[in-house]
Enzyme design. Structure first.
Site, PDB file in Angstrom:
ATOM      1  N   ARG A  54     -63.151  14.642 -59.589  1.00 10.85           N
ATOM      2  CA  ARG A  54     -62.622  13.727 -58.577  1.00 10.85           C
ATOM      3  C   ARG A  54     -62.390  12.334 -59.154  1.00 10.85           C
ATOM      4  O   ARG A  54     -61.434  11.653 -58.808  1.00 10.85           O
ATOM      5  CB  ARG A  54     -63.631  13.587 -57.441  1.00 10.85           C
ATOM      6  CG  ARG A  54     -63.419  14.557 -56.335  1.00 10.85           C
ATOM      7  CD  ARG A  54     -64.473  14.397 -55.272  1.00 10.85           C
ATOM      8  NE  ARG A  54     -64.738  15.693 -54.676  1.00 10.85           N
ATOM      9  CZ  ARG A  54     -63.965  16.238 -53.748  1.00 10.85           C
ATOM     10  NH1 ARG A  54     -62.924  15.595 -53.281  1.00 10.85           N
ATOM     11  NH2 ARG A  54     -64.247  17.429 -53.265  1.00 10.85           N
ATOM     12  N   LYS A 158     -74.293  31.539 -60.916  1.00  8.95           N
ATOM     13  CA  LYS A 158     -75.127  31.594 -59.738  1.00  8.95           C
ATOM     14  C   LYS A 158     -75.239  30.190 -59.133  1.00  8.95           C
ATOM     15  O   LYS A 158     -75.043  29.225 -59.882  1.00  8.95           O
ATOM     16  CB  LYS A 158     -76.511  32.123 -60.078  1.00  8.95           C
ATOM     17  CG  LYS A 158     -77.294  31.221 -61.045  1.00  8.95           C
ATOM     18  CD  LYS A 158     -78.649  31.775 -61.268  1.00  8.95           C
ATOM     19  CE  LYS A 158     -79.620  31.157 -60.325  1.00  8.95           C
ATOM     20  NZ  LYS A 158     -80.410  30.075 -60.937  1.00  8.95           N
ATOM     21  N   HIS A 188     -77.091  33.625 -67.483  1.00  6.87           N
ATOM     22  CA  HIS A 188     -77.228  33.135 -68.856  1.00  6.87           C
ATOM     23  C   HIS A 188     -78.317  33.873 -69.639  1.00  6.87           C
ATOM     24  O   HIS A 188     -78.325  33.860 -70.855  1.00  6.87           O
ATOM     25  CB  HIS A 188     -77.408  31.611 -68.900  1.00  6.87           C
ATOM     26  CG  HIS A 188     -78.788  31.136 -68.555  1.00  6.87           C
ATOM     27  ND1 HIS A 188     -79.216  30.987 -67.263  1.00  6.87           N
ATOM     28  CD2 HIS A 188     -79.839  30.778 -69.326  1.00  6.87           C
ATOM     29  CE1 HIS A 188     -80.465  30.553 -67.261  1.00  6.87           C
ATOM     30  NE2 HIS A 188     -80.877  30.415 -68.506  1.00  6.87           N
ATOM     31  N   LYS A 192     -78.828  35.404 -74.072  1.00  2.00           N
ATOM     32  CA  LYS A 192     -79.895  35.027 -75.015  1.00  2.00           C
ATOM     33  C   LYS A 192     -79.985  36.083 -76.111  1.00  2.00           C
ATOM     34  O   LYS A 192     -79.953  37.282 -75.828  1.00  2.00           O
ATOM     35  CB  LYS A 192     -81.248  34.915 -74.288  1.00  2.00           C
ATOM     36  CG  LYS A 192     -81.334  33.714 -73.348  1.00  2.00           C
ATOM     37  CD  LYS A 192     -82.704  33.626 -72.705  1.00  2.00           C
ATOM     38  CE  LYS A 192     -82.722  32.617 -71.575  1.00  2.00           C
ATOM     39  NZ  LYS A 192     -83.013  31.253 -71.958  1.00  2.00           N
ATOM     40  N   GLU A 226     -92.546  29.048 -66.171  1.00  2.00           N
ATOM     41  CA  GLU A 226     -92.068  27.729 -66.598  1.00  2.00           C
ATOM     42  C   GLU A 226     -93.167  26.701 -66.402  1.00  2.00           C
ATOM     43  O   GLU A 226     -93.937  26.805 -65.436  1.00  2.00           O
ATOM     44  CB  GLU A 226     -90.850  27.324 -65.766  1.00  2.00           C
ATOM     45  CG  GLU A 226     -89.662  28.229 -65.977  1.00  2.00           C
ATOM     46  CD  GLU A 226     -88.476  27.755 -65.156  1.00  2.00           C
ATOM     47  OE1 GLU A 226     -87.738  26.902 -65.651  1.00  2.00           O
ATOM     48  OE2 GLU A 226     -88.322  28.223 -64.024  1.00  2.00           O
ATOM     49  N   ASP A 245     -83.828  32.299 -57.061  1.00  3.52           N
ATOM     50  CA  ASP A 245     -83.480  31.507 -58.239  1.00  3.52           C
ATOM     51  C   ASP A 245     -83.665  32.298 -59.538  1.00  3.52           C
ATOM     52  O   ASP A 245     -82.884  32.140 -60.473  1.00  3.52           O
ATOM     53  CB  ASP A 245     -84.363  30.243 -58.272  1.00  3.52           C
ATOM     54  CG  ASP A 245     -83.968  29.280 -59.377  1.00  3.52           C
ATOM     55  OD1 ASP A 245     -82.765  28.982 -59.484  1.00  3.52           O
ATOM     56  OD2 ASP A 245     -84.847  28.828 -60.134  1.00  3.52           O
ATOM     57  N   HIS A 250     -81.986  36.819 -63.237  1.00  9.09           N
ATOM     58  CA  HIS A 250     -82.531  36.954 -64.592  1.00  9.09           C
ATOM     59  C   HIS A 250     -83.560  38.083 -64.717  1.00  9.09           C
ATOM     60  O   HIS A 250     -83.479  38.905 -65.623  1.00  9.09           O
ATOM     61  CB  HIS A 250     -83.191  35.647 -65.024  1.00  9.09           C
ATOM     62  CG  HIS A 250     -82.322  34.432 -64.809  1.00  9.09           C
ATOM     63  ND1 HIS A 250     -80.967  34.451 -64.998  1.00  9.09           N
ATOM     64  CD2 HIS A 250     -82.620  33.166 -64.425  1.00  9.09           C
ATOM     65  CE1 HIS A 250     -80.475  33.254 -64.740  1.00  9.09           C
ATOM     66  NE2 HIS A 250     -81.455  32.453 -64.382  1.00  9.09           N
ATOM     67  N   LYS A 351     -92.734  28.282 -61.227  1.00 12.79           N
ATOM     68  CA  LYS A 351     -92.667  26.939 -61.817  1.00 12.79           C
ATOM     69  C   LYS A 351     -94.093  26.420 -61.924  1.00 12.79           C
ATOM     70  O   LYS A 351     -94.988  26.899 -61.242  1.00 12.79           O
ATOM     71  CB  LYS A 351     -91.852  26.014 -60.917  1.00 12.79           C
ATOM     72  CG  LYS A 351     -90.418  26.503 -60.719  1.00 12.79           C
ATOM     73  CD  LYS A 351     -89.414  25.439 -61.084  1.00 12.79           C
ATOM     74  CE  LYS A 351     -87.987  25.910 -60.921  1.00 12.79           C
ATOM     75  NZ  LYS A 351     -87.277  26.095 -62.188  1.00 12.79           N
TER      76      LYS A 351
HETATM   77  C1  BG6 Z   1     -81.972  28.875 -63.959  1.00 13.43           C
HETATM   78  C2  BG6 Z   1     -82.800  28.498 -62.779  1.00 13.43           C
HETATM   79  O1  BG6 Z   1     -81.068  29.901 -63.634  1.00 13.43           O
HETATM   80  O2  BG6 Z   1     -82.817  29.323 -65.016  1.00 13.43           O
HETATM   81  C3  BG6 Z   1     -83.824  27.429 -63.147  1.00 13.43           C
HETATM   82  O3  BG6 Z   1     -81.960  28.009 -61.755  1.00 13.43           O
HETATM   83  C4  BG6 Z   1     -84.639  27.880 -64.327  1.00 13.43           C
HETATM   84  O4  BG6 Z   1     -84.660  27.118 -62.050  1.00 13.43           O
HETATM   85  C5  BG6 Z   1     -83.743  28.343 -65.457  1.00 13.43           C
HETATM   86  O5  BG6 Z   1     -85.423  26.767 -64.748  1.00 13.43           O
HETATM   87  C6  BG6 Z   1     -84.543  28.966 -66.565  1.00 13.43           C
HETATM   88  O6  BG6 Z   1     -83.706  29.204 -67.648  1.00 13.43           O
HETATM   89  P1  BG6 Z   1     -84.275  29.202 -69.134  1.00 13.43           P
HETATM   90  O7  BG6 Z   1     -83.113  29.589 -69.972  1.00 13.43           O
HETATM   91  O8  BG6 Z   1     -84.786  27.818 -69.394  1.00 13.43           O
HETATM   92  O9  BG6 Z   1     -85.389  30.200 -69.129  1.00 13.43           O
END
Ligand code: BG6
Length: 501
Positions: A54, A158, A188, A192, A226, A245, A250, A351
C-alpha cells in the site's frame, strides 16, 4: 557412492510477485531465501522480484529496506557486490489490492520483462484479501491456463482457515482462478532439510522398514517445543492457539512422513497421496468424552526462566485476562490402519517450554522378560530411535550394551549422527528449498487441497469437543517446563513417559 535422485535445479525464468512485499514474511524469509539461492547459483538466468504494498515507495527505498532485513536474516553473509547485482532484479509497485490499477501496473511490468517468464504470485497477505487478489490477477489477464507455458502459480501460507468450513471457503476462492496444479500451499516444516530426510531415512535404508510397524514399535512421540512465548503475535495467536498454529499443519505433516506407506514413485502426487492416506486413517477424536480421554490443553503460567521473570500467558500484552487459548497441547492419536494398529502416536507442542526442540522418537518394543530383562523392578531400556528435526539436527539410536567389567552390567548407549559434523556448514533454510521448488514446478513438498481439508477435519472435531467442554480456565504449566502434569497422565503406561529430551 553419492546418488543424485533428481535433477531438479533447472528453474525457468521467473517473476516472483509478492503481495505484502514489505511485510514480515518477505523481509525475514522470502528475500533472504532468494538472495541465498542467488549466491548459490540456483536462481534461473532471468528472474525478477516485484514487491507490492500500500505504501508509496521508490524501488531504491524498497531495496534498502530489504538490504537491511537480509543483513539480519540471511543464512549467508551479505557480500556487497553480489547484493548490488542481486538487488537490480528487485522492484516495487504500490497500490490497493481491491483496485484494478494495481493489476494493470503488474501487467505492464510483466510485459516489459518479456513474455517467456513464469509468473509466481506469493500471497503474503491475510486470507480475507485472497479473493480480490485472485480476481484482480485474473481480470488483468495475468493468470495463464493450467497447461500454458509460461505458467502462473500462486503461493499461499497458513493460516488456511480456522476450521474445516473456513478452510474450504479459502480453497474455493483460490480454485475459482487457479487450477490445483498451480497452487502451492506452504508448510515450511516440509522444506526443512531434516524433514525431507525422513523419506530418505525410511526408504533408502533397508534395516528400518521391516521394523516399522505395530509388531515392533511400542509407540511414537512427536514433540515440537519452543522456548519463546507468544511474543508480538498476540492478536493472531490468541485467535488460533497451539492446535491450529502447530498441530493442524506442522505436526500432522511430520506424522504423515513417519507413518505413510512407501509411495511407489517420488512423483509429487504419489507422495502426496501416501501422506493423505495417513490423515484419512487418523482415528477421529469426537465429543467431550473423546477430547477428555485423548487430549490435554494448557497455558503457560508465570515463572523465572534463565534468571528472568516471565509473565503467564494471560498477563502477556494484548492477551485477554480470561483467555482460554491453549499454548500447549498434547494428543494421543491412533492411525487406524493395518501397519499401525494399536500403536499410540503421542503429539505435543507448546510455547514457553523447557527448551526449543523438535523431534520424533520411535520407541521399539521391549525384549522378552527373560535373560537380561528378567528383573521386573528394573526393566531394560527399550531401543529408541530419535530423529532430531531441530536444533542439533541428526538422529540417534539407543541400544543396550554390557559395560566392561567382571560383573554383567547392562547400560543404554547412543549411536549418534549429527548433520553439522557429517556435512559441515549450515543447511539451507526451508524457504530456499520451497521457493526453488515453486520455480521448478515441483509440488511434492506442498500441501494439496485434500490434505489441508483432511487435517482440518480431524482438528475441527477436537475443537468442537473443546467447545462443548466450555472450560473457563485451562490448566497451567510453569513457563520453562515440559508442560502440565495432565500431559504426563496421557502417556502413563508401565514403561512409557514423555521424553525429557
Ligand atoms: C509457525 C507458527 O508456523 O511455526 C509459530 O505460527 C511457530 O507460532 C513457528 O513459532 C515454528 O517454526 P520453527 O521453524 O521455528 O520451528
Amino acid at each position: 557412492m553419492i546418488q543424485d535422485v533428481e535433477n531438479s535445479l533447472n528453474a525457468a525464468p521467473s517473476l516472483l510477485v509478492i503481495f505484502g512485499g514489505s511485510g514480515d514474511l518477505a523481509r525475514r524469509k522470502l528475500i533472504p531465501a532468494m538472495y541465498n539461492l542467488y549466491l548459490d547459483g540456483l536462481l534461473p538466468e532471468g528472474f525478477a522480484i516485484l514487491g507490492l504494498g500500500r505504501k508509496q515507495m521508490t524501488h531504491e527505498l524498497f531495496r534498502a529496506l530489504l538490504r537491511e532485513a537480509a543483513g539480519k536474516f540471511s543464512r549467508q553473509m551479505i557480500v556487497e557486490d553480489k547484493w548490488t547485482t542481486f538487488e537490480k532484479s528487485i522492484h516495487y509497485i504500490s497500490g490497493e489490492i481491491e483496485k484494478r490499477q494495481l493489476y494493470d501496473d503488474i501487467a505492464v511490468f510483466s510485459k516489459k520483462l518479456g513474455g517467456e517468464c513464469n509468473r509466481l504470485f506469493y500471497l503474503a497477505i491475510p486470507p480475507t484479501s485472497y479473493s480480490p487478489a485472485c480476481r484482480g490477477l485474473c481480470q488483468a489477464g495475468l493468470v495463464s491456463a493450467k497447461d500454458d507455458s509460461p505458467t502462473s502459480r500462486v503461493i499461499v501460507e497458513k493460516p488456511i482457515g480456522h476450521d474445516l468450513s473456513s478452510a474450504k471457503a479459502i480453497n474455493a476462492v483460490i480454485a475459482d482462478v487457479f487450477h490445483e496444479s498451480q497452487i502451492y500451499r506452504i508448510d515450511h516444516y516440509l522444506g526443512k532439510e531434516t524433514v525431507q530426510n525422513l523419506l530418505v531415512f525410511r526408504f533408502a535404508n533397508s534395516i528400518f522398514e521391516p521394523l516399522w510397524n505395530h509388531h515392533h514399535i511400542d509407540h511414537i512421540q512427536i514433540t515440537a517445543a519452543e522456548e519463546d512465548g507468544v511474543g508480538t503475535r498476540a492478536s493472531y495467536y490468541d485467535g488460533a492457539g497451539a492446535l491450529r498454529d502447530m498441530v493442524q499443519n506442522h505436526i500432522l505433516q511430520l506424522l504423515c512422513l513417519v507413518a505413510m506407506e512407501p509411495p511407489w514413485s517420488l512423483d509429487a502426487d504419489v507422495v502426496r497421496d501416501a501422506r493423505l492416506e495417513v490423515l484419512r486413517s487418523l482415528r477421529p477424536i469426537v465429543g467431550e468424552e473423546g477430547v477428555k480421554q485423548y487430549t490435554v490443553r494448557a497455558q503457560y503460567g508465570p515463572a523465572t526462566v534463565h534468571g528472568e521473570e516471565v509473565p503467564g500467558y494471560r498477563r502477556e500484552a494484548s492477551i485477554p485476562a480470561d483467555s482460554t487459548t491453549e499454548t500447549f497441547v498434547a494428543i494421543k492419536a491412533f492411525v487406524d490402519n493395518w501397519r499401525w494398529a494399536g500403536v499410540p502416536f503421542y503429539l505435543r507442542t507448546g510455547k514457553r517450554m523447557k527448551k526449543r526442540t523438535t523431534e520424533i522418537a520411535v520407541q521399539f518394543k521391549a525384549v522378552p522378560e527373560v535373560l537380561f530383562n528378567a528383573n521386573k523392578d528394573r526393566p531394560l531400556d527399550a531401543n529408541l530411535l530419535v530423529l532430531r528435526i531441530q536444533p542439533e539436527e541428526g538422529f540417534s539410536l539407543r541400544m543396550v550394551s554390557k559395560r566392561p567389567g567382571s560383573k554383567v552390567r547392562v547400560v543404554p548407549v547412543d549411536m549418534d549422527f549429527q548433520y553439522n559434523q557429517a556435512y559441515g556448514g549450515v543447511s539451507p533454510e526451508a524457504y530456499e528449498r520451497l521457493l526453488l521448488d515453486i520455480m521448478i514446478g515441483d509440488a511434492t513438498l506442498f500441501m494439496r487441497r485434500d490434505a489441508v481439508e483432511a487435517a482440518w477435519s480431524w482438528v475441527t472435531d477436537i475443537l468442537t469437543g473443546w467447545q462443548k467442554q466450555a472450560t473457563k480456565w485451562l490448566p497451567e504449566y510453569p513457563a520453562g517446563s515440559w508442560g502440565p502434569i495432565e500431559a504426563d497422565r496421557l502417556v502413563e503406561h508401565y514403561d512409557r513417559k514423555w521424553r525429557d529430551t
